[in-house]
Design a protein around this motif. Structure first.
Motif, PDB file in Angstrom:
ATOM      1  N   LYS A  12      35.656  50.719  38.197  1.00 22.85           N
ATOM      2  CA  LYS A  12      34.523  51.645  38.131  1.00 22.85           C
ATOM      3  C   LYS A  12      33.439  51.089  37.203  1.00 22.85           C
ATOM      4  CE  LYS A  12      37.065  55.953  38.739  1.00 22.85           C
ATOM      5  NZ  LYS A  12      37.666  57.077  37.997  1.00 22.85           N
ATOM      6  N   ALA A  13      32.186  51.271  37.588  1.00 25.46           N
ATOM      7  CA  ALA A  13      31.092  50.863  36.705  1.00 25.46           C
ATOM      8  C   ALA A  13      31.103  51.759  35.468  1.00 25.46           C
ATOM      9  CB  ALA A  13      29.768  50.984  37.430  1.00 25.46           C
ATOM     10  N   SER A  14      30.805  51.163  34.329  1.00 26.83           N
ATOM     11  CA  SER A  14      30.838  51.906  33.072  1.00 26.83           C
ATOM     12  C   SER A  14      29.719  51.408  32.173  1.00 26.83           C
ATOM     13  CB  SER A  14      32.211  51.672  32.412  1.00 26.83           C
ATOM     14  OG  SER A  14      32.152  51.919  31.029  1.00 26.83           O
ATOM     15  N   LEU A  15      29.181  52.292  31.353  1.00 27.94           N
ATOM     16  CA  LEU A  15      28.131  51.876  30.410  1.00 27.94           C
ATOM     17  C   LEU A  15      28.727  51.175  29.187  1.00 27.94           C
ATOM     18  CD1 LEU A  15      25.766  54.976  30.547  1.00 27.94           C
ATOM     19  CD2 LEU A  15      25.363  52.710  31.521  1.00 27.94           C
ATOM     20  N   THR A  16      30.013  51.325  28.970  1.00 29.46           N
ATOM     21  CA  THR A  16      30.619  50.761  27.754  1.00 29.46           C
ATOM     22  C   THR A  16      31.610  49.632  28.029  1.00 29.46           C
ATOM     23  OG1 THR A  16      32.258  52.520  27.839  1.00 29.46           O
ATOM     24  CG2 THR A  16      30.379  52.855  26.377  1.00 29.46           C
ATOM     25  N   ARG A  17      32.019  49.479  29.274  1.00 30.86           N
ATOM     26  CA  ARG A  17      33.014  48.440  29.578  1.00 30.86           C
ATOM     27  C   ARG A  17      32.585  47.660  30.814  1.00 30.86           C
ATOM     28  NH1 ARG A  17      37.916  49.267  26.938  1.00 30.86           N
ATOM     29  NH2 ARG A  17      38.145  51.318  25.963  1.00 30.86           N
ATOM     30  N   GLU A  18      32.582  46.327  30.681  1.00 27.84           N
ATOM     31  CA  GLU A  18      32.364  45.472  31.850  1.00 27.84           C
ATOM     32  C   GLU A  18      33.693  45.327  32.593  1.00 27.84           C
ATOM     33  OE1 GLU A  18      29.511  44.437  32.901  1.00 27.84           O
ATOM     34  OE2 GLU A  18      28.246  44.766  31.139  1.00 27.84           O
ATOM     35  N   ASN A  19      33.615  44.771  33.811  1.00 27.33           N
ATOM     36  CA  ASN A  19      34.832  44.542  34.594  1.00 27.33           C
ATOM     37  C   ASN A  19      35.693  43.449  33.956  1.00 27.33           C
ATOM     38  OD1 ASN A  19      32.941  44.926  37.659  1.00 27.33           O
ATOM     39  ND2 ASN A  19      34.101  46.474  36.556  1.00 27.33           N
ATOM     40  N   SER A  20      36.895  43.275  34.511  1.00 27.99           N
ATOM     41  CA  SER A  20      37.930  42.422  33.902  1.00 27.99           C
ATOM     42  C   SER A  20      37.520  40.971  33.663  1.00 27.99           C
ATOM     43  CB  SER A  20      39.163  42.394  34.809  1.00 27.99           C
ATOM     44  OG  SER A  20      39.783  43.641  34.807  1.00 27.99           O
ATOM     45  N   SER A  21      37.583  40.555  32.408  1.00 29.11           N
ATOM     46  CA  SER A  21      37.392  39.147  32.027  1.00 29.11           C
ATOM     47  C   SER A  21      38.002  38.932  30.649  1.00 29.11           C
ATOM     48  CB  SER A  21      35.907  38.778  31.924  1.00 29.11           C
ATOM     49  OG  SER A  21      35.235  38.955  33.131  1.00 29.11           O
ATOM     50  N   LEU A  22      38.817  37.895  30.531  1.00 23.58           N
ATOM     51  CA  LEU A  22      39.445  37.556  29.252  1.00 23.58           C
ATOM     52  C   LEU A  22      39.187  36.097  28.951  1.00 23.58           C
ATOM     53  CD1 LEU A  22      43.081  38.666  30.077  1.00 23.58           C
ATOM     54  CD2 LEU A  22      41.600  39.837  28.449  1.00 23.58           C
ATOM     55  N   LEU A  23      39.097  35.765  27.685  1.00 23.11           N
ATOM     56  CA  LEU A  23      38.980  34.361  27.292  1.00 23.11           C
ATOM     57  C   LEU A  23      40.173  34.005  26.425  1.00 23.11           C
ATOM     58  CD1 LEU A  23      35.323  34.902  26.388  1.00 23.11           C
ATOM     59  CD2 LEU A  23      36.000  33.133  27.999  1.00 23.11           C
ATOM     60  N   LEU A  24      40.756  32.835  26.704  1.00 18.28           N
ATOM     61  CA  LEU A  24      41.886  32.368  25.916  1.00 18.28           C
ATOM     62  C   LEU A  24      41.581  30.939  25.477  1.00 18.28           C
ATOM     63  CD1 LEU A  24      44.871  32.552  24.921  1.00 18.28           C
ATOM     64  CD2 LEU A  24      45.563  31.837  27.212  1.00 18.28           C
ATOM     65  N   GLY A  25      41.639  30.682  24.182  1.00 22.36           N
ATOM     66  CA  GLY A  25      41.387  29.326  23.706  1.00 22.36           C
ATOM     67  C   GLY A  25      40.984  29.316  22.255  1.00 22.36           C
ATOM     68  N   ASP A  26      40.356  28.198  21.859  1.00 23.46           N
ATOM     69  CA  ASP A  26      39.807  28.148  20.508  1.00 23.46           C
ATOM     70  C   ASP A  26      38.291  28.075  20.660  1.00 23.46           C
ATOM     71  OD1 ASP A  26      39.231  25.558  21.289  1.00 23.46           O
ATOM     72  OD2 ASP A  26      41.029  24.756  20.334  1.00 23.46           O
ATOM     73  N   ASP A  27      37.565  27.854  19.578  1.00 24.24           N
ATOM     74  CA  ASP A  27      36.112  27.910  19.718  1.00 24.24           C
ATOM     75  C   ASP A  27      35.537  26.736  20.512  1.00 24.24           C
ATOM     76  OD1 ASP A  27      35.661  30.358  18.551  1.00 24.24           O
ATOM     77  OD2 ASP A  27      35.795  29.526  16.529  1.00 24.24           O
ATOM     78  N   LYS A  28      36.328  25.663  20.656  1.00 20.90           N
ATOM     79  CA  LYS A  28      35.813  24.497  21.379  1.00 20.90           C
ATOM     80  C   LYS A  28      35.876  24.678  22.888  1.00 20.90           C
ATOM     81  CE  LYS A  28      37.488  21.303  17.964  1.00 20.90           C
ATOM     82  NZ  LYS A  28      38.915  21.282  17.769  1.00 20.90           N
ATOM     83  N   SER A  29      36.934  25.337  23.365  1.00 22.80           N
ATOM     84  CA  SER A  29      37.129  25.435  24.803  1.00 22.80           C
ATOM     85  C   SER A  29      37.960  26.669  25.154  1.00 22.80           C
ATOM     86  CB  SER A  29      37.844  24.167  25.282  1.00 22.80           C
ATOM     87  OG  SER A  29      38.127  24.271  26.650  1.00 22.80           O
TER      88      SER A  29
END
Ligand SMILES: [Zn+2]
Length: 253
Positions: A12-29
């Motif tokens: 569902k569209a939301s003003l406070t949450r974007e759709n599913s996306s996660l990042l896994l790693g360190d600051d380089k990659s």
């Protein structure tokens, strides 16, 4: 090593949450796990340059997990990316993704970087740069959601994942079709990222018993009140194992 929750909403569209996306790693990659609609803007907000994404792993082709990908690749082109980009999708969907990208006028030959589309074979361990690994196992999300004969099963696959980064295991349920999908892996998991839209919350308690995680992070939030009310109904000893994700949340692991 860190997990950054770029988008924690449901379909569902939301003003406070974007759709599913996660990042896994360190600051380089980072690897980007699922690619919801708002991802390009979320990366700008998180101050993560587009070329820090070395690989994108997609659990299934619902719009709230995939729709951000054509836009993200376009941004990478506009920002002059040079490094290879690895895309991973459930095996048999490689050509479908290529057709989707082509329909957005994204052709491998026209990019200033190499775009590599890989199929993930069920149960096979995939090694990524930086020593990270993951394994995908098919879950029942799409089968159970669309129990109809006009959907060719082999073209609509949905995976859950176990990622290994350093000495930590991270179980990402992605979208599930039933409570048995919460128990798909046999290894211990240090962190579990569990969707909350398609499953009764009390089913998460069985994951505590099986995986003995440090934390279960509740994600893919469709109805925040329902999730918070359930958490508040738990006694203190259980409650400490759960966190409700929010957009921009960072977890050091
Ligand atoms: Zn889905």
């Amino acid at each position: 090593m860190k997990i950054i929750f770029a988008g924690t909403g449901s379909g569902k569209a939301s003003l406070t949450r974007e759709n599913s996306s996660l990042l896994l790693g360190d600051d380089k990659s980072f690897i980007l796990i699922d690619c919801g609609e708002g991802i390009s803007k979320q990366l700008l907000q998180l101050d993560i340059p587009f070329d820090r994404i070395g690989a994108v792993v997609i659990s299934h082709f619902h719009a709230d997990h995939l729709a951000g990908l054509p836009g993200l690749i376009t941004q990478m082109k506009l920002y002059g990316r040079k490094d290879d980009l690895q895309l991973f999708v459930p095996a048999n969907l490689e050509n479908t993704l290529n057709v989707i990208l082509n329909s957005f006028f994204i052709f491998k030959e026209g990019l200033p970087f190499k775009l590599i589309i890989n199929g993930i074979n069920e149960g096979e361990t995939v090694s990524l740069a930086g020593g990270m690994q993951f394994r995908g196992v098919r879950n029942s999300h799409i089968n159970n959601k669309y129990n109809v004969d006009y959907v060719p099963e082999e073209n609509f696959l949905s995976y859950s994942f176990l990622f290994s980064a350093g000495d930590k295991n991270i179980f990402y349920t992605a979208d599930v079709g039933g409570s048995s999908d919460l128990l798909l892996f046999d290894e211990k998991a240090d962190f579990i990222i569990a969707e909350t839209t398609h499953i009764p919350h009390e089913k998460f308690l069985q994951m505590l018993v099986k995986y003995e995680p440090e934390k279960i992070i509740l994600n893919h939030i469709d109805d925040e009140n329902r999730t918070v009310n359930w958490l508040n109904s738990l006694d203190k000893k259980l409650k400490k194992y759960f966190t409700v994700a929010f957009d921009g949340m960072t977890l050091e692991i």
